[in-house]
Scaffold this motif. Structure first.
Motif, PDB file in Angstrom:
ATOM      1  N   ARG A 155       0.833  -1.204   0.000  1.00  0.00           N
ATOM      2  CA  ARG A 155       0.000   0.000   0.000  1.00  0.00           C
ATOM      3  C   ARG A 155       0.869   1.256   0.000  1.00  0.00           C
ATOM      4  N   GLU A 156       1.995   1.192   0.721  1.00  0.00           N
ATOM      5  CA  GLU A 156       2.922   2.319   0.734  1.00  0.00           C
ATOM      6  C   GLU A 156       3.561   2.523  -0.643  1.00  0.00           C
ATOM      7  N   ILE A 157       3.839   1.418  -1.330  1.00  0.00           N
ATOM      8  CA  ILE A 157       4.462   1.497  -2.662  1.00  0.00           C
ATOM      9  C   ILE A 157       3.540   2.220  -3.639  1.00  0.00           C
ATOM     10  N   ILE A 158       2.261   1.835  -3.660  1.00  0.00           N
ATOM     11  CA  ILE A 158       1.336   2.463  -4.615  1.00  0.00           C
ATOM     12  C   ILE A 158       1.005   3.896  -4.198  1.00  0.00           C
ATOM     13  N   HIS A 159       1.149   4.187  -2.901  1.00  0.00           N
ATOM     14  CA  HIS A 159       0.918   5.560  -2.432  1.00  0.00           C
ATOM     15  C   HIS A 159       2.025   6.489  -2.925  1.00  0.00           C
ATOM     16  N   HIS A 160       3.259   6.015  -2.902  1.00  0.00           N
ATOM     17  CA  HIS A 160       4.390   6.836  -3.328  1.00  0.00           C
ATOM     18  C   HIS A 160       4.641   6.743  -4.835  1.00  0.00           C
ATOM     19  N   ASN A 161       4.089   5.696  -5.461  1.00  0.00           N
ATOM     20  CA  ASN A 161       4.232   5.537  -6.915  1.00  0.00           C
ATOM     21  C   ASN A 161       2.866   5.190  -7.505  1.00  0.00           C
ATOM     22  N   PRO A 162       1.984   6.185  -7.627  1.00  0.00           N
ATOM     23  CA  PRO A 162       0.596   5.927  -8.042  1.00  0.00           C
ATOM     24  C   PRO A 162       0.457   5.344  -9.445  1.00  0.00           C
ATOM     25  N   LEU A 163       1.460   5.500 -10.289  1.00  0.00           N
ATOM     26  CA  LEU A 163       1.370   5.038 -11.674  1.00  0.00           C
ATOM     27  C   LEU A 163       1.899   3.615 -11.867  1.00  0.00           C
ATOM     28  N   ILE A 164       2.298   2.967 -10.817  1.00  0.00           N
ATOM     29  CA  ILE A 164       2.848   1.618 -10.930  1.00  0.00           C
ATOM     30  C   ILE A 164       1.802   0.660 -11.491  1.00  0.00           C
ATOM     31  N   SER A 165       2.241  -0.254 -12.341  1.00  0.00           N
ATOM     32  CA  SER A 165       1.312  -1.215 -12.943  1.00  0.00           C
ATOM     33  C   SER A 165       1.015  -2.349 -11.964  1.00  0.00           C
ATOM     34  N   ARG A 166      -0.066  -3.068 -12.260  1.00  0.00           N
ATOM     35  CA  ARG A 166      -0.451  -4.184 -11.396  1.00  0.00           C
ATOM     36  C   ARG A 166       0.632  -5.266 -11.383  1.00  0.00           C
TER      37      ARG A 166
ATOM     38  N   THR B  81      -6.514  -5.465  -5.821  1.00  0.00           N
ATOM     39  CA  THR B  81      -7.417  -4.572  -5.090  1.00  0.00           C
ATOM     40  C   THR B  81      -6.956  -3.125  -5.153  1.00  0.00           C
ATOM     41  N   LEU B  82      -5.664  -2.890  -4.940  1.00  0.00           N
ATOM     42  CA  LEU B  82      -5.154  -1.519  -4.920  1.00  0.00           C
ATOM     43  C   LEU B  82      -5.236  -0.854  -6.300  1.00  0.00           C
ATOM     44  N   VAL B  83      -4.884  -1.592  -7.340  1.00  0.00           N
ATOM     45  CA  VAL B  83      -4.950  -1.030  -8.693  1.00  0.00           C
ATOM     46  C   VAL B  83      -6.400  -0.809  -9.106  1.00  0.00           C
ATOM     47  N   LYS B  84      -7.275  -1.736  -8.718  1.00  0.00           N
ATOM     48  CA  LYS B  84      -8.703  -1.597  -9.024  1.00  0.00           C
ATOM     49  C   LYS B  84      -9.270  -0.350  -8.343  1.00  0.00           C
ATOM     50  N   THR B  85      -8.889  -0.137  -7.094  1.00  0.00           N
ATOM     51  CA  THR B  85      -9.336   1.049  -6.356  1.00  0.00           C
ATOM     52  C   THR B  85      -8.811   2.320  -7.005  1.00  0.00           C
TER      53      THR B  85
ATOM     54  N   GLU C 225      -8.010   2.768 -10.208  1.00  0.00           N
ATOM     55  CA  GLU C 225      -8.724   2.962 -11.467  1.00  0.00           C
ATOM     56  C   GLU C 225     -10.136   3.484 -11.226  1.00  0.00           C
ATOM     57  N   LYS C 226     -10.740   2.984 -10.163  1.00  0.00           N
ATOM     58  CA  LYS C 226     -12.111   3.434  -9.832  1.00  0.00           C
ATOM     59  C   LYS C 226     -12.106   4.897  -9.430  1.00  0.00           C
ATOM     60  N   ASN C 227     -11.128   5.291  -8.647  1.00  0.00           N
ATOM     61  CA  ASN C 227     -11.009   6.687  -8.222  1.00  0.00           C
ATOM     62  C   ASN C 227     -10.750   7.610  -9.407  1.00  0.00           C
ATOM     63  N   GLU C 228      -9.897   7.135 -10.343  1.00  0.00           N
ATOM     64  CA  GLU C 228      -9.577   7.940 -11.523  1.00  0.00           C
ATOM     65  C   GLU C 228     -10.806   8.129 -12.428  1.00  0.00           C
ATOM     66  N   SER C 229     -11.581   7.061 -12.563  1.00  0.00           N
ATOM     67  CA  SER C 229     -12.778   7.144 -13.413  1.00  0.00           C
ATOM     68  C   SER C 229     -13.842   8.062 -12.778  1.00  0.00           C
ATOM     69  N   SER C 230     -13.929   8.036 -11.453  1.00  0.00           N
ATOM     70  CA  SER C 230     -14.900   8.905 -10.779  1.00  0.00           C
ATOM     71  C   SER C 230     -14.491  10.377 -10.902  1.00  0.00           C
ATOM     72  N   LYS C 231     -13.184  10.648 -10.892  1.00  0.00           N
ATOM     73  CA  LYS C 231     -12.704  12.020 -11.070  1.00  0.00           C
ATOM     74  C   LYS C 231     -12.994  12.532 -12.473  1.00  0.00           C
ATOM     75  N   ARG C 232     -12.894  11.653 -13.497  1.00  0.00           N
ATOM     76  CA  ARG C 232     -13.178  12.057 -14.864  1.00  0.00           C
ATOM     77  C   ARG C 232     -14.650  12.434 -15.032  1.00  0.00           C
ATOM     78  N   VAL C 233     -15.509  11.654 -14.364  1.00  0.00           N
ATOM     79  CA  VAL C 233     -16.951  11.909 -14.459  1.00  0.00           C
ATOM     80  C   VAL C 233     -17.279  13.273 -13.883  1.00  0.00           C
ATOM     81  N   ARG C 234     -16.607  13.654 -12.797  1.00  0.00           N
ATOM     82  CA  ARG C 234     -16.819  14.955 -12.185  1.00  0.00           C
ATOM     83  C   ARG C 234     -16.309  16.093 -13.091  1.00  0.00           C
TER      84      ARG C 234
END
Length: 261
Positions: free
Chosen positions: A154-165, A246-250, A252-261
């Motif tokens: 979780r720390e890895i994806i927090h500091h590197n948000p663009l990391i692939s699954r 789970t982390l990558v899915k979350t 992607e979900k957050n990114e898609s919700s931001k686009r909708v806004r």
């Protein structure tokens, strides 16, 4: 005050001083987990109860206490919990087969003399009891490794948000490899340390190496160590995959919700 009470107080003080509120919760969790184990043993004495089902229920409750009570409910504890339950479910059916084939269930020759005055017709399935003992001995290690992998991922994806699954999964495996060797050694020495007196007893009884290696008690301990090692090895890729998914899915979900806004 007895020595046990003094040691418990020292442990509590150290856990609070070093771990703060989390250390205090960890200390309380020990008593909760002991209560779960004690109640599970009581239920296992019922001839109509299935020890395997009871073990799965107890393992689930212990995992909930260890993960959610100590570390709260969040992404890392949820993925660690799911990984733990999947690993235990796979492991327990494997252990039942191994325990039955190795015939280590029941009492050994060394124990018969001490319990000869009691009735041995307990009406319980000792194959399943043996499997339950092994699972109960490994649940702590499996849960510990699951959270030890999920948390840094979780720390890895927090500091590197663009990391692939795929890269996140590989990072989880890399973390798990570092834990695997030391944790397996910990299990080995923990089990053998507890049976050091038995090994000395074997020596005093002039047991040959062949008799020691083929004794039911020794074989039972070796199977416990090996099954614990298998569980430790299994939980690493399972936790890495579930956490990365789970982390990558979350994300992607957050990114898609931001686009909708």
């Amino acid at each position: 005050m007895s020595v046990s009470v003094w040691l418990a107080l020292i442990l509590f003080l150290l856990m609070v001083l070093i771990g703060g509120s989390k250390g205090a919760r960890s200390f309380i969790a020990l008593f909760f987990n002991f209560g779960v184990l004690f109640m599970t043993i009581l239920f296992m004495t019922d001839p109509n109860a299935d020890p395997i089902i009871l073990t799965l229920i107890a393992s689930t409750i212990i995992s909930c206490i260890t993960l959610f009570f100590i570390n709260n409910v969040n992404n890392k504890t949820i993925t660690a919990f799911i990984s733990t339950i999947i690993t235990i479910t796979i492991l327990i059916f494997f252990i039942v087969i191994v325990t039955d084939d190795a015939m280590i269930q029941g009492f050994s020759e060394e124990e018969i003399e001490e319990i000869s005055m009691f009735s041995l017709y307990l009406g319980v399935d000792f194959v399943k009891i043996g499997a339950s003992m092994i699972i109960m001995s490994t649940i702590g290690a499996i849960t510990d490794i699951a959270i030890s992998i999920a948390s840094p991922m979780r720390e890895i994806i927090h500091h590197n948000p663009l990391i692939s699954r795929k890269d996140l999964f590989k990072s989880g495996l890399s973390i798990g490899r570092d834990i695997l060797g030391t944790n397996t050694n910990t299990l080995f020495f923990a089990f053998f340390g507890g049976y050091l007196a038995l090994l000395i007893w074997f020596k005093e009884l002039s047991y040959s190496m062949g008799e020691i290696v083929n004794s039911k008690v020794f074989v039972g301990e070796m199977i416990t160590i090996l099954c614990a090692g298998i569980g430790v090895a299994l939980v690493i890729p399972i936790t890495s995959w579930i956490t990365s998914y789970t982390l990558v899915k979350t994300r992607e979900k957050n990114e898609s919700s931001k686009r909708v806004r």
